[in-house]
Design an enzyme around this catalytic site. Structure first.
Site, PDB file in Angstrom:
ATOM      1  N   GLY A   1       0.861  -1.190   0.000  1.00  0.00           N
ATOM      2  CA  GLY A   1       0.000   0.000   0.000  1.00  0.00           C
ATOM      3  C   GLY A   1       0.887   1.227   0.000  1.00  0.00           C
ATOM      4  O   GLY A   1       1.084   1.907  -1.017  1.00  0.00           O
TER       5      GLY A   1
ATOM      6  N   ARG B   1      -0.576  11.026  11.255  1.00  0.00           N
ATOM      7  CA  ARG B   1       0.496  10.088  11.575  1.00  0.00           C
ATOM      8  C   ARG B   1       1.496  10.611  12.624  1.00  0.00           C
ATOM      9  O   ARG B   1       1.908   9.845  13.496  1.00  0.00           O
ATOM     10  CB  ARG B   1       1.222   9.635  10.300  1.00  0.00           C
ATOM     11  CG  ARG B   1       0.282   8.872   9.345  1.00  0.00           C
ATOM     12  CD  ARG B   1       0.996   8.258   8.165  1.00  0.00           C
ATOM     13  NE  ARG B   1       1.926   7.229   8.565  1.00  0.00           N
ATOM     14  CZ  ARG B   1       3.240   7.383   8.629  1.00  0.00           C
ATOM     15  NH1 ARG B   1       3.803   8.534   8.274  1.00  0.00           N
ATOM     16  NH2 ARG B   1       4.015   6.413   9.043  1.00  0.00           N
TER      17      ARG B   1
ATOM     18  N   CYS C   1      -6.932  21.766  17.963  1.00  0.00           N
ATOM     19  CA  CYS C   1      -6.828  21.989  19.402  1.00  0.00           C
ATOM     20  C   CYS C   1      -6.338  20.736  20.122  1.00  0.00           C
ATOM     21  O   CYS C   1      -7.070  20.117  20.890  1.00  0.00           O
ATOM     22  CB  CYS C   1      -8.167  22.443  19.949  1.00  0.00           C
ATOM     23  SG  CYS C   1      -8.768  23.910  19.106  1.00  0.00           S
TER      24      CYS C   1
ATOM     25  N   TYR D   1      -1.882   7.079   3.753  1.00  0.00           N
ATOM     26  CA  TYR D   1      -2.441   7.242   5.099  1.00  0.00           C
ATOM     27  C   TYR D   1      -2.537   8.703   5.537  1.00  0.00           C
ATOM     28  O   TYR D   1      -2.459   9.007   6.716  1.00  0.00           O
ATOM     29  CB  TYR D   1      -1.635   6.405   6.120  1.00  0.00           C
ATOM     30  CG  TYR D   1      -1.536   4.946   5.731  1.00  0.00           C
ATOM     31  CD1 TYR D   1      -2.674   4.147   5.751  1.00  0.00           C
ATOM     32  CD2 TYR D   1      -0.340   4.379   5.280  1.00  0.00           C
ATOM     33  CE1 TYR D   1      -2.615   2.815   5.360  1.00  0.00           C
ATOM     34  CE2 TYR D   1      -0.276   3.048   4.891  1.00  0.00           C
ATOM     35  CZ  TYR D   1      -1.407   2.268   4.937  1.00  0.00           C
ATOM     36  OH  TYR D   1      -1.353   0.958   4.548  1.00  0.00           O
TER      37      TYR D   1
HETATM   38  C1  LIG Z   1      -2.385  -2.236   5.662  1.00  0.00           C
HETATM   39  C2  LIG Z   1      -2.278  -3.571   5.048  1.00  0.00           C
HETATM   40  C3  LIG Z   1      -1.420  -3.770   3.967  1.00  0.00           C
HETATM   41  C4  LIG Z   1      -0.536  -2.684   3.390  1.00  0.00           C
HETATM   42  O1  LIG Z   1       0.455  -2.277   4.251  1.00  0.00           O
HETATM   43  P1  LIG Z   1       1.541  -1.199   3.717  1.00  0.00           P
HETATM   44  O2  LIG Z   1       2.439  -1.009   4.877  1.00  0.00           O
HETATM   45  O3  LIG Z   1       0.790   0.031   3.389  1.00  0.00           O
HETATM   46  O4  LIG Z   1       2.210  -1.791   2.550  1.00  0.00           O
HETATM   47  C5  LIG Z   1      -1.389  -5.018   3.378  1.00  0.00           C
HETATM   48  N1  LIG Z   1      -2.166  -6.029   3.837  1.00  0.00           N
HETATM   49  C6  LIG Z   1      -2.996  -5.877   4.880  1.00  0.00           C
HETATM   50  C7  LIG Z   1      -3.831  -7.004   5.325  1.00  0.00           C
HETATM   51  C8  LIG Z   1      -3.077  -4.656   5.527  1.00  0.00           C
HETATM   52  O5  LIG Z   1      -3.893  -4.509   6.572  1.00  0.00           O
END
Ligand SMILES: *Cc1c(COP(=O)(O)O)cnc(C)c1O
Length: 432
Positions: free
Chosen positions: A282, A320, A351, A380
């Site tokens: 991701g 984050r 705040c 994110y």
């Molecule tokens: C969040 C998630 C990902 C992706 O993680 P990244 O660190 O953004 O690559 C992949 N698989 C599952 C099941 C997740 O919950």
């Protein structure tokens, strides 16, 4: 006049003027480059592999359409993400559904659309899926998410593969093997294999390799116990990116080549069918493709302590730093060529004391009206944005070779309250 910071051919100061701030800016070129690297070094290099973009990193119609065009599959974790994927035109067969507490409605929706895989997180969910499949007279393609009991080197809040975790099925044969047997025997289930996702923002490949060993041992165990050939292994995501100059971004091949080598070698050694290998990146697809633009407002110098320069957003568009002490770097986009001489802390307008975007960053002299660009906010950021303090969710644009396209409109105040109602007994009296 000072030089402006140019991002994928676009003058970021002009972008801020045109689309207002806060603004998420995504380089389409960079997203495509990440997808291309995955195609060249994984999809086209190995037989029977798939990449499912973990859409929770940035799940919008435009992003999902782009990812689909780039030849990737998709991972979703909720009905809302699935809905967006379908609306973006994603083929259901290419979608995998993750999550540790999928509702009946979500599972029904997934089965009605015909998603390609459901990653099952436990016995309750398995039985729910079986019941729904029986009722709908359909079958589900499932994998089990296991907890490989691997501790990873990342923040504990984004570590998911350790023994004590809400995610996955414990690595205990007395729990796992009966579940697998049930999945193999149930006529309404097609048991594909095993899934793990050990955590996020990982810079080293050892933990993926250790977890893969656990999954491979299980493939052998399943064959030896049930005579069943596992068809698929999903090694999750978690590949780290570069937020600050202290971070290392490894190429995908650094993780994937040793993983494939290990997998192929293990299957050869034990004369097992080599399962299809799926990964779910991701962050590593979209994080570095995104920047955020904010306008500097109030500047406050506490003599002998520090200078706070406040931006027109904060934890509502990037939680984050507040959530897990994430660190960022940035620049003054309108003073790109000026020497960095002053130490300031970039704070948000929310705040909360934890609403600090970057602590003690050295920048050219900061003035009200400057545009602060934060790097690596593509993952994110938007997807975790909130309306806290009734702040609007910012707009997002895709840029490419000097062209900018709005992909998310900035929320209006009316949209913020559109689902709110005043009950009858409070409606009498003067309103303005
Ligand atoms: C969040 C998630 C990902 C992706 O993680 P990244 O660190 O953004 O690559 C992949 N698989 C599952 C099941 C997740 O919950």
């Amino acid at each position: 006049m000072s030089e402006h910071f140019i991002f994928d051919g676009c003058d970021t100061v002009e972008l801020a003027k045109t689309f207002q701030t806060p603004l998420y800016v995504f380089s389409e070129t960079k997203i495509k480059e990440a997808c291309q690297e995955l195609r060249e070094d994984f999809i086209e290099k190995y037989d029977r592999v798939r990449v499912a973009y973990a859409s929770k990193a940035f799940n919008t119609l435009a992003m999902l359409r782009l990812v689909e065009k780039e030849g990737l599959c998709l991972d979703v974790v909720s009905g809302g993400e699935l809905y967006t994927a379908i609306k973006a035109g994603f083929e259901a067969e290419k979608i995998e559904f993750n999550g540790n507490n999928k509702s009946i409605e979500e599972l029904e929706m997934a089965l009605d659309y015909g998603v390609g895989r459901i990653i099952v997180d436990g016995l309750q969910e398995l039985e729910l899926i079986q019941a729904i499949c029986k009722e709908k007279q359909t079958t589900a393609n499932i994998l089990f998410r296991i907890t490989p009991e691997i501790s990873v080197h990342t923040h504990e809040y984004i570590s998911t593969g350790q023994k004590d975790s809400k995610f996955g099925i414990p690595l205990d044969e007395s729990i796992l093997l009966p579940l697998i047997q049930q999945a193999i025997e149930a006529p309404e289930l097609d048991f594909y294999g095993i899934h793990f996702h050990i955590g996020s923002q990982l810079a080293e490949n050892q933990t993926h390799l250790a977890a893969a060993q656990v999954a491979l041992d299980l493939v052998k165990k399943i064959y030896d116990t049930f005579g069943y050939t596992v068809k698929e292994l999903n090694y999750g995501g978690g590949f780290g990116v570069r937020y600050t100059t202290d971070d290392i971004r490894q190429p995908f091949a650094y993780f994937l080549d040793p993983l494939m080598e290990k997998t192929i070698a293990f299957c050869q050694e034990h004369k097992l069918y080599r399962p299809t290998i799926v990964i779910e990146p991701g962050r590593s697809i979209v994080a570095e493709a995104g920047i955020s633009l904010h306008t500097i407002g109030a500047i406050k110098t506490l003599p002998g302590i520090r200078t706070y320069a406040s931006i027109d957003g904060g934890m509502t568009d990037n939680i984050r730093p507040g959530l897990y002490h994430a660190e960022y770097e940035g620049i003054l986009a309108n003073k790109y060529d000026q020497a960095a001489t002053e130490k300031v802390t970039i704070s948000g307008k929310i705040c909360e004391s934890t609403d600090i975007l970057v602590k003690d960053i050295v920048l050219p002299p900061v003035e009200t009206g400057d545009i602060f660009a934060t790097f690596t906010t593509g993952a994110y950021g938007y997807s975790m944005a909130s309306n806290y303090n009734k702040i609007q969710i910012p707009a997002a644009v895709f840029v490419q070779d000097g062209q900018a396209e709005l992909v998310v409109e900035r929320q209006s105040y009316a949209q913020i309250i559109q689902n709110e109602r005043i009950p009858k007994h409070l409606q009498s009296g003067e309103t303005r």
